[in-house]
Design an enzyme around this catalytic site. Structure first.
Site, PDB file in Angstrom:
ATOM      1  N   HIS A  15      35.856  48.208  32.604  1.00  0.00           N
ATOM      2  CA  HIS A  15      36.286  47.216  33.596  1.00  0.00           C
ATOM      3  C   HIS A  15      37.410  46.318  33.089  1.00  0.00           C
ATOM      4  O   HIS A  15      37.921  45.494  33.834  1.00  0.00           O
ATOM      5  CB  HIS A  15      35.086  46.362  34.026  1.00  0.00           C
ATOM      6  CG  HIS A  15      34.107  47.131  34.873  1.00  0.00           C
ATOM      7  ND1 HIS A  15      34.111  47.086  36.243  1.00  0.00           N
ATOM      8  CD2 HIS A  15      33.126  48.011  34.537  1.00  0.00           C
ATOM      9  CE1 HIS A  15      33.163  47.873  36.728  1.00  0.00           C
ATOM     10  NE2 HIS A  15      32.543  48.443  35.708  1.00  0.00           N
TER      11      HIS A  15
ATOM     12  N   ASP B 250      44.344  41.220  32.703  1.00  0.00           N
ATOM     13  CA  ASP B 250      43.103  41.376  33.478  1.00  0.00           C
ATOM     14  C   ASP B 250      42.951  42.847  33.863  1.00  0.00           C
ATOM     15  O   ASP B 250      43.933  43.461  34.301  1.00  0.00           O
ATOM     16  CB  ASP B 250      43.192  40.523  34.758  1.00  0.00           C
ATOM     17  CG  ASP B 250      41.848  39.948  35.189  1.00  0.00           C
ATOM     18  OD1 ASP B 250      40.815  40.561  34.864  1.00  0.00           O
ATOM     19  OD2 ASP B 250      41.834  38.895  35.845  1.00  0.00           O
TER      20      ASP B 250
HETATM   21  P1  ADQ Z   1      35.819  39.264  35.876  1.00  0.00           P
HETATM   22  O1  ADQ Z   1      36.556  38.976  34.611  1.00  0.00           O
HETATM   23  O2  ADQ Z   1      34.570  38.517  36.082  1.00  0.00           O
HETATM   24  O3  ADQ Z   1      35.558  40.830  36.056  1.00  0.00           O
HETATM   25  P2  ADQ Z   1      37.143  39.206  38.589  1.00  0.00           P
HETATM   26  O4  ADQ Z   1      37.501  40.600  38.882  1.00  0.00           O
HETATM   27  O5  ADQ Z   1      38.165  38.229  39.066  1.00  0.00           O
HETATM   28  O6  ADQ Z   1      36.916  38.909  37.047  1.00  0.00           O
HETATM   29  O7  ADQ Z   1      35.771  38.869  39.303  1.00  0.00           O
HETATM   30  C1  ADQ Z   1      35.244  37.568  39.316  1.00  0.00           C
HETATM   31  C2  ADQ Z   1      34.212  37.484  40.413  1.00  0.00           C
HETATM   32  O8  ADQ Z   1      33.478  36.269  40.244  1.00  0.00           O
HETATM   33  C3  ADQ Z   1      34.820  37.460  41.810  1.00  0.00           C
HETATM   34  O9  ADQ Z   1      34.050  38.254  42.655  1.00  0.00           O
HETATM   35  C4  ADQ Z   1      34.740  35.982  42.199  1.00  0.00           C
HETATM   36  O10 ADQ Z   1      34.576  35.758  43.582  1.00  0.00           O
HETATM   37  C5  ADQ Z   1      33.507  35.529  41.455  1.00  0.00           C
HETATM   38  N1  ADQ Z   1      33.615  34.095  41.147  1.00  0.00           N
HETATM   39  C6  ADQ Z   1      34.448  33.487  40.279  1.00  0.00           C
HETATM   40  N2  ADQ Z   1      34.250  32.153  40.293  1.00  0.00           N
HETATM   41  C7  ADQ Z   1      33.293  31.906  41.189  1.00  0.00           C
HETATM   42  C8  ADQ Z   1      32.641  30.725  41.669  1.00  0.00           C
HETATM   43  N3  ADQ Z   1      32.928  29.505  41.223  1.00  0.00           N
HETATM   44  N4  ADQ Z   1      31.684  30.858  42.616  1.00  0.00           N
HETATM   45  C9  ADQ Z   1      31.364  32.081  43.081  1.00  0.00           C
HETATM   46  N5  ADQ Z   1      31.930  33.233  42.668  1.00  0.00           N
HETATM   47  C10 ADQ Z   1      32.879  33.150  41.740  1.00  0.00           C
HETATM   48  C11 ADQ Z   1      35.763  41.985  35.212  1.00  0.00           C
HETATM   49  C12 ADQ Z   1      37.218  42.234  34.786  1.00  0.00           C
HETATM   50  C13 ADQ Z   1      38.130  42.261  36.003  1.00  0.00           C
HETATM   51  C14 ADQ Z   1      37.627  43.322  36.997  1.00  0.00           C
HETATM   52  C15 ADQ Z   1      36.141  43.160  37.267  1.00  0.00           C
HETATM   53  C16 ADQ Z   1      35.598  44.343  38.063  1.00  0.00           C
HETATM   54  O11 ADQ Z   1      37.638  41.213  33.881  1.00  0.00           O
HETATM   55  O12 ADQ Z   1      39.476  42.550  35.629  1.00  0.00           O
HETATM   56  O13 ADQ Z   1      38.346  43.175  38.216  1.00  0.00           O
HETATM   57  O14 ADQ Z   1      35.387  43.097  36.062  1.00  0.00           O
HETATM   58  O15 ADQ Z   1      35.865  45.549  37.429  1.00  0.00           O
END
Ligand code: ADQ
Length: 476
Positions: A157, A365
């Site tokens: 991921h 990312d």
């Molecule tokens: P993450 O590094 O966690 O994922 P991301 O893909 O942006 O990053 O996902 C974050 C998730 O957390 C989103 O669904 C977002 O809505 C949720 N989130 C963040 N802050 C929040 C808050 N305050 N309240 C509620 N929800 C919140 C890792 C990798 C990424 C990759 C994903 C999936 O780092 O690059 O996209 O896995 O493979």
């Protein structure tokens, strides 16, 4: 139909409130596991004084979940140590934060062996096994050593780093060799896949075959890009839920006619939050006419707080936003609203909808799902504009966003200025193109394409064809 076994570090089954309480990934996994009558296996998130080897089996929302507890030392060395203190920073190009401790490597191997010991008795001969993420790279090898002959796939991921960075990891060969025990290894983008292939060809003298698979260490695996998506339709519908409408209404009222720039991130140094705030400060200094016309809502939720690097970033974020607010705020205007709490999926959808500009500016990312959620959260008739880092995997798909370099404050400030000035026609045109992509390449498409690749690997098509060598052998 064969069963699907999904293995991930943590297991997030559907809660009593149903699918809307889950993130997109967990939702897609749960749906697949129901379809395939599968099992979701992983760490419970709990610690135990001594590892017992007991599995807790439960059924949640039609999904069978199998979890085990880990010892405190396991959690320190495997989870906080090798996974999040070594691999996470290294794979996000932060060798300055990477901890190279032998005990972490040993703990990582030990816990992966524990996963394999516990999982083996649950596996039936025809099962497809899908291992998730950097915590579990050696699991495929550990399962093979215990006799598993199943099709086993792995999905990363996060980014795969450049070969020169990978080489800073003691025992990097051993880690990469582990990837070759999988039939399919998935990445979000061709860039990350190519970085993996580059290591294989040039660091260990592997070779590429005509069907795209690579051979090294006496084994063959198929690296492929499978860009992850969100539950686009489901997420778009959340903004019309009661909680979604309520948070949208609250946000719109509190905007008081100003334009809102929105950042939503897990609080992590890879997300470029400090850099974003500094770029915003630069924007306000260079374009003072924007003061009072705009404000930023930065929602960042703390994670991995046991690690120093995460406590540092927490403190830095509060200090930078405090400094900017202290120097620029007026009695009726604050430039940055800095929020640390978690929001429900519905609330988040309403907040995205109320935003005029989405700021997704990670320094590195794997994909970034917030970029896709922001798009799905917009109103078709008056959509906001996405400003997106070129270093997010999402940038390879979301070409109609305003693509910026997060390391340059001026470039990010320019992107925000352009977003704020963009005419409605252009906003609608760009949004439509982005939304078409988000809907087409959704999380179900991602899951199904991976499972299909794994099924073909099991059916042996690739192995039987005995492909010819296409590319040159690396120099070793
Ligand atoms: P993450 O590094 O966690 O994922 P991301 O893909 O942006 O990053 O996902 C974050 C998730 O957390 C989103 O669904 C977002 O809505 C949720 N989130 C963040 N802050 C929040 C808050 N305050 N309240 C509620 N929800 C919140 C890792 C990798 C990424 C990759 C994903 C999936 O780092 O690059 O996209 O896995 O493979």
């Amino acid at each position: 139909m064969s069963r699907l076994i999904v293995v991930s570090n943590r297991v997030t089954p559907p809660g009593p409130e149903g699918a809307s309480s889950q993130g997109g990934l967990a939702m897609a996994m749960s749906a697949a596991l129901r379809e395939y009558s599968g099992i979701w296996f992983g760490w419970s998130g709990q610690s135990t004084p001594e590892f017992t080897g007991e599995i807790s089996m439960q059924s949640a929302g039609g999904v069978t979940v199998a979890t085990m507890d880990l010892e405190e030392q396991d959690i320190q060395e495997y989870y906080n140590g090798y996974a999040n203190g070594t691999l996470w920073p290294l794979f996000h190009y932060r060798i300055d934060l990477t901890q190279y401790e032998r005990s972490f490597g040993a703990g990582y191997e030990r816990v992966n062996a524990r996963f394999a010991d516990m999982l083996m008795p649950l596996i039936e001969p025809d099962d497809l096994i899908w291992v998730q993420d950097y915590h579990l790279i050696p699991l495929g090898r550990a399962l093979r050593e215990r006799g598993a002959k199943n099709a086993i796939g792995f999905f990363l991921h996060i980014p795969w780093p450049a070969r020169e960075l990978m080489a800073t990891l003691p025992q990097h060969r051993q880690l990469v060799e582990a990837m070759f025990h999988y039939d399919v290894v998935g990445f979000h983008t061709d860039d990350w896949k190519n970085a993996f292939n580059n290591y294989v060809l040039h660091e260990v003298g592997g070779m590429q075959l005509t069907d795209g698979s690579v051979r090294a260490f006496g084994r063959t695996t198929l690296p492929r890009a499978f860009p992850i998506g969100i539950d686009a339709k489901g997420f778009a519908a959340l903004k019309q839920s009661d909680a979604g409408i309520e948070s949208y209404t609250r946000m719109t009222e509190s905007k008081a006619g100003r334009k809102m720039l929105l950042g939503v991130d897990r609080l992590d140094y890879s997300k470029g939050i400090d850099e974003r705030l500094l770029a915003y400060e630069r924007l306000l200094n260079d374009s003072p006419e924007l003061k009072r016309q705009i404000f930023m809502l930065q929602i960042s939720t703390a994670t991995r707080t046991a690690l120093d690097a995460y406590q540092d970033i927490f403190a830095r974020l509060d200090s930078i936003s405090g400094r900017i607010n202290g120097s620029m705020a007026e009695m009726d205007w604050i430039p940055i609203r800095n929020v640390h709490r978690m929001h429900s999926r519905e609330e988040l959808a309403g907040i995205y909808r109320a935003a005029d500009v989405g700021l997704v500016t990670p320094l590195r990312d794997g994909m970034n799902l917030v970029a896709k959620e922001f798009v799905a959260g917009q109103d078709e008739d008056d959509p906001g504009v996405l400003v997106l880092s070129r270093f997010a995997g999402a940038a390879s798909q979301m070409r109609e966003a305003l693509i910026v370099n997060p390391f340059s404050q001026e470039d990010v400030a320019d992107g925000i200025r352009r977003a704020l000035a963009m005419p409605k026609d252009e906003r609608k045109r760009r949004w439509r193109a982005l939304m078409d992509g988000v809907e087409r390449d959704d999380v179900v498409a991602w899951r199904d394409s991976f499972v299909q690749a794994l099924e073909s690997a099991r059916d042996g098509g690739r192995k039987k064809r005995a492909p010819r060598i296409a590319a040159t052998r690396g120099e070793g």
